[in-house]
Design an enzyme around this catalytic site. Structure first.
Site: not given
Length: 550
Positions: A457-458
């Protein structure tokens, strides 16, 4: 004086014994005062009438020279209806009723009180505790039988008195003492005073807790029960009758008895230890002291010098058996040492950690090791790879081991559209992951090669780890342990944020859109709401499925 004596002798006897006793005491006191005219002044405090009467009674003679007086029937003190014989007929006719002590007393002549003599008193309340009783170690005495008393007291039959209400006291009088006190010519007289009885009571006995009780003490108890004059009749009349020589001899013998051992029949406890403790104690001898009949709580201590043949034989056998063993063990100790048995506590902790690390190097189904090099990350239960490893994997450096790579981008769609890794799949919802991987599980075409799934994810801190755990849990639920459809799962350490600056050529478009971008606030709220709803629905479905299984 003679006229008063005649008047007193002719007075009819009264029915109340207590009043007659007090009247007689006053009359005797008046006679003594009339006779004692030589002493007019005394430096000491004058004696009370009752004390003076006690002093007078202490000097009276026990023997009358005529018919010997009979001893009171002491065995019937507890019976209220037991009759007490009165004095001889000549005394009854005179109308004088004397006290129990006065039955054996007769005036021998004039009496002059001694100024240096002081009455010995004992507290009335402590009379029962001071008076001694016969111990179990004293010689056996014979009780005076009623038949002998009836034969020797025919002349004393006449007016009877009621015995006062008092607690019955069981007394044992020695026959020798009775014979010596009430015979006309006694050969041996026993001198027993209240002082000596009190001293003997203080010394006590280690066997019997009850104090001995003698004749003089019994008379004091009876006088106390009659009219409360026990404090004044504490002196025994026998002390006055004995000559000084006999008193000295008796006092020396009493000193020997007091300084010597208390019991002449004492039994050592050490001899009792030889008795078997397992012997039945149902039938205990009544003459055996109670403390010696109690079971021994401790084992008897055997002397050190007591060597039994069995003990010597046992010691020799053990010593002889140990000598060859010690000789056999000596060369072994020099050459090799015995190894201690291995237990869990003795295992080195480092070995356990190494074994755990070895197990952690295996994939989910414990059949192979991980194909990609891993590093430690924030979540200890998940395997992390670096951006460099991912770039090498994309370039085909692990094509010999890996058949296909699945890069799962767990970010929201506006983030994915803002920039992502080439070939990555945007699956930000759990239902999408389930539909893609678990509805129709993917398998490698070649058994030697593997399918690898990489989540990110980020930052790879929340959404990526959650999705990775979800897939593993669902895979475990659909397979029998430890089999899995996708045993090899990884996380990209640092997420897209760390991978994009180093490997922009592997990203398309080559840009980076953060989650909290100002242009996508509404979309962020919408996706978060959907995610929460989907999570709630999933938990509800799981609960329904569990209920259906029950």
């Amino acid at each position: 004086m003679a006229e008063s004596h005649i008047m007193s002798s002719e007075a009819p006897p009264k029915t109340n014994t207590g009043l007659n006793f007090r009247t007689n005491c006053r009359m005797v006191l008046n006679l003594l005062r009339e006779k004692d005219c030589s002493v007019t002044f005394s430096p000491e405090q004058p004696l009370t009438p009752v004390t003076d009467l006690a002093v007078g009674f202490s000097n009276l003679s026990t023997f009358s020279g005529e018919t010997p007086k009979r001893c009171l029937d002491l065995s019937n003190l507890g019976d209220e209806t037991a009759p007490l014989p009165t004095e001889s007929p000549d005394r009854i006719s005179s109308g004088k009723v004397e006290s129990p002590k006065a039955q054996f007393v007769q005036f021998d002549g004039l009496f002059t009180p001694d100024l240096g003599w002081k009455a010995k008193k004992c507290p009335r309340g402590n009379m029962n505790s001071v008076l001694p009783r016969l111990l179990c170690s004293t010689p056996s005495f014979k009780k005076t039988s009623g038949g002998q008393r009836s034969v020797s007291n025919k002349e004393n039959e006449g007016e009877l008195f009621k015995s006062p209400n008092c607690k019955p006291v069981a007394l044992l009088l020695p026959q020798e003492v009775v014979d010596s006190q009430f015979s006309p010519t006694p050969e041996n007289k026993v001198d027993i005073s209240l002082d000596e009885d009190c001293e003997m009571n203080i010394l006590g006995s280690p066997i019997s807790a009850d104090p001995p009780c003698l004749d003089g003490a019994h008379d004091d108890i009876k006088m106390q029960n009659l009219d409360g004059f026990a404090d004044f009749f504490s002196v025994d009349e026998e002390e006055m009758e004995n000559p000084p020589g006999a008193v000295g001899n008796l006092s020396s013998s009493m000193a020997i008895l007091l300084s010597g051992p208390l019991l002449n029949q004492d039994i050592e406890v050490s001899n009792v230890n030889n008795i078997s403790l397992n012997r039945s104690r149902l039938y205990r001898s009544p003459s055996m002291p109670e403390k010696l009949d109690r079971p021994m709580l401790k084992r008897p201590v055997r002397p050190l010098d007591s060597e039994t043949p069995v003990r010597v034989k046992r010691r020799r056998s053990t010593s002889s058996s140990l000598q060859p063993q010690e000789e056999n063990f000596q060369p072994q100790r020099r050459g090799t040492s015995l190894k201690k048995t291995l237990s869990l506590c003795d295992v080195d902790i480092s070995t356990v950690l190494d074994e755990d690390c070895g197990h952690r190097q295996l994939i989910g189904d414990f059949t192979k090791v991980y194909a990609l090099p891993t590093v430690t990350g924030r979540h200890q239960d998940l395997r992390y790879i670096t951006g460099e490893t991912l770039a090498a994997l994309i370039h085909g450096d692990f094509s010999s081991l890996v058949e296909k790579i699945f890069i799962i981008d767990c970010r929201y769609p506006y983030e994915y559209d803002g920039g992502h890794i080439k070939g990555a799949l945007n699956l930000h919802r759990q239902e999408e992951v389930t539909d893609y991987f678990l509805k129709q599980p993917l398998t490698p075409t070649m058994a030697q090669k593997r399918l690898i799934i990489i989540f990110h994810c980020e930052f790879s801190s929340e959404r990526g780890p959650k999705m990775c755990r979800f897939l593993r849990e669902e895979d475990r639920a659909r397979n029998e342990y430890p089999s899995l459809y996708y045993p090899e799962l990884y996380l990209l350490k640092g997420g897209y944020k760390d991978f994009f600056p180093e490997y922009k050529e592997l990203c398309e478009p080559q840009s980076y859109c953060p989650m909290h971008h100002q242009d996508f606030r509404e979309e962020l709220l919408k996706f978060r709401t959907k995610c929460k709803t989907s999570v709630g629905d999933r938990k509800r479905r799981e609960q329904i499925a569990r209920i259906m299984k029950l």
